[in-house]
Design a protein around this motif. Structure first.
Motif, PDB file in Angstrom:
ATOM      1  N   GLU A 276       1.083   3.889  -3.181  1.00  0.00           N
ATOM      2  CA  GLU A 276       0.478   5.133  -3.059  1.00  0.00           C
ATOM      3  C   GLU A 276       1.041   6.144  -4.042  1.00  0.00           C
ATOM      4  O   GLU A 276       2.268   6.424  -3.997  1.00  0.00           O
TER       5      GLU A 276
ATOM      6  N   LEU B 107      -4.443  -1.849  -5.356  1.00  0.00           N
ATOM      7  CA  LEU B 107      -4.088  -2.959  -4.627  1.00  0.00           C
ATOM      8  C   LEU B 107      -5.471  -3.756  -4.937  1.00  0.00           C
ATOM      9  O   LEU B 107      -6.518  -3.349  -4.630  1.00  0.00           O
TER      10      LEU B 107
ATOM     11  N   ARG C 133       0.748  -1.380   0.217  1.00  0.00           N
ATOM     12  CA  ARG C 133       0.103   0.207   0.078  1.00  0.00           C
ATOM     13  C   ARG C 133       0.776   1.241   0.090  1.00  0.00           C
ATOM     14  O   ARG C 133       0.597   2.271  -0.752  1.00  0.00           O
TER      15      ARG C 133
END
Length: 336
Positions: free
Chosen positions: A230, A236, A226
């Motif tokens: 980002e 994801l 994650r």
């Protein structure tokens, strides 16, 4: 009666305390006996003998559950300290292979996560360094799951992303940084990116990548993904049942065509290719992790093996521009 008034009779054998601690931590005599590699009858006999020698009941046993009495709860920290001191004494005087009384030392249970990864290489070297000790392999597939087993006494050592564990869990564990492992992506052999030798992270923009979401044993890995995805336009993949085994992995990948986040040493899979990620090179921080009070010659062999391999192969040298979360950099440097 205050805790300071509790004393252990001089005749109490460490074996009895070891049986008590296993039963106290498991609260299940069958599991405790299996953990100690003894028959349940032998474990029960040791507990009864300890209760006679101390002159108190240590457990309340019913057909449904086992619980500690007040005296049992009071004894537990003392018993742990006695056993820890014994382990340290034996290690200091080179008695690692055979504890007092000639009884073989219990095996050290080592989780290497998955076959073919860095933990397996360290374990192989440790076995060379400590041939008289039994280091047994386990496969837990994630450090969060393994840490729970370590704290429950069903596992001794594991490998993984230590910074991804809950701080309360880390407070009961120790770690030794082992490697900044370059990350990779596993792709279907006919994927649009499969022909590249390396895959820039920017090339994954618009893709949905699987990173173990929903697997209760690997949230530390999903969290690392994650943080990496980002701001890069990489999605994801949602939770999905874990594919177990090469054939199932191959079937699911062929059906879903979802790339999988991995590390460069991930074992080869039929019908798929593994490509290193670059620009920047994302790093998966790997630590050797064990229970704080553990003292065992096999652990010392693992730590030495990890140090040798890390130094010889440059595992703890971060590549220029390599990506790693700030919290992981601090933890790997021992600053938190």
């Amino acid at each position: 009666m205050p805790a300071e008034a509790v004393t252990v009779h001089p005749a109490v054998e460490p074996r009895l305390l070891r049986s008590f601690v296993a039963a106290a931590e498991e609260l299940h005599f069958t599991r405790a006996a299996a953990r100690l590699y003894v028959a349940q009858q032998a474990l029960s006999r040791d507990i009864r003998r300890l209760e006679r020698e101390l002159g108190c009941a240590l457990f309340v046993r019913t057909t449904r559950q086992v619980s500690l009495t007040a005296d049992g709860a009071r004894l537990l920290p003392y018993a742990r300290r006695v056993l820890q001191a014994q382990e340290e004494l034996l290690t200091a005087f080179g008695r690692g292979g055979r504890p007092a009384g000639g009884v073989p030392r219990r095996p050290l249970l080592v989780d290497v996560n998955s076959p073919g990864l860095v933990g397996g290489r360290i374990l192989a070297r440790a076995r060379e360094l400590a041939p008289d000790d039994e280091l047994m392999t386990r496969f837990e597939s994630g450090l969060t799951g393994a840490a729970a087993e370590i704290l429950a006494g069903r596992l001794d050592v594991s490998f993984g992303r230590y910074a991804g564990l809950d701080p309360a869990v880390r407070a009961r564990l120790e770690q030794q940084p082992v490697r900044y492992e370059p990350m990779a992506v596993v792709l279907p052999a006919d994927h649009r990116l499969a022909a590249r030798d390396e895959v820039p992270l920017a090339a994954l923009a618009g893709e949905t990548v699987y990173a173990g979401a929903g697997n209760p044993r690997t949230p530390e890995w999903t969290d690392l993904a994650r943080l990496l995805f980002e701001g890069r336009g990489i999605a994801l993949a949602p939770p999905a049942p874990l594919a177990v085994g090469v054939e199932e992995f191959q079937r699911i990948m062929a059906k879903s065509r979802t790339p999988v986040l991995a590390v460069v040493d991930f074992p080869a899979m039929p019908g798929a290719v593994i490509r290193p990620l670059v620009d920047p090179v994302p790093l998966s921080p790997v630590s050797l992790v064990w229970r704080r009070e553990l003292a065992h010659p096999g652990l010392e062999a693992l730590r030495r093996a990890a140090g040798e391999l890390a130094a010889g192969e440059g595992w703890l040298r971060r590549p220029a521009g390599g990506w790693i979360p700030a919290i992981d950099a601090l933890v790997m440097a021992g600053r938190t």
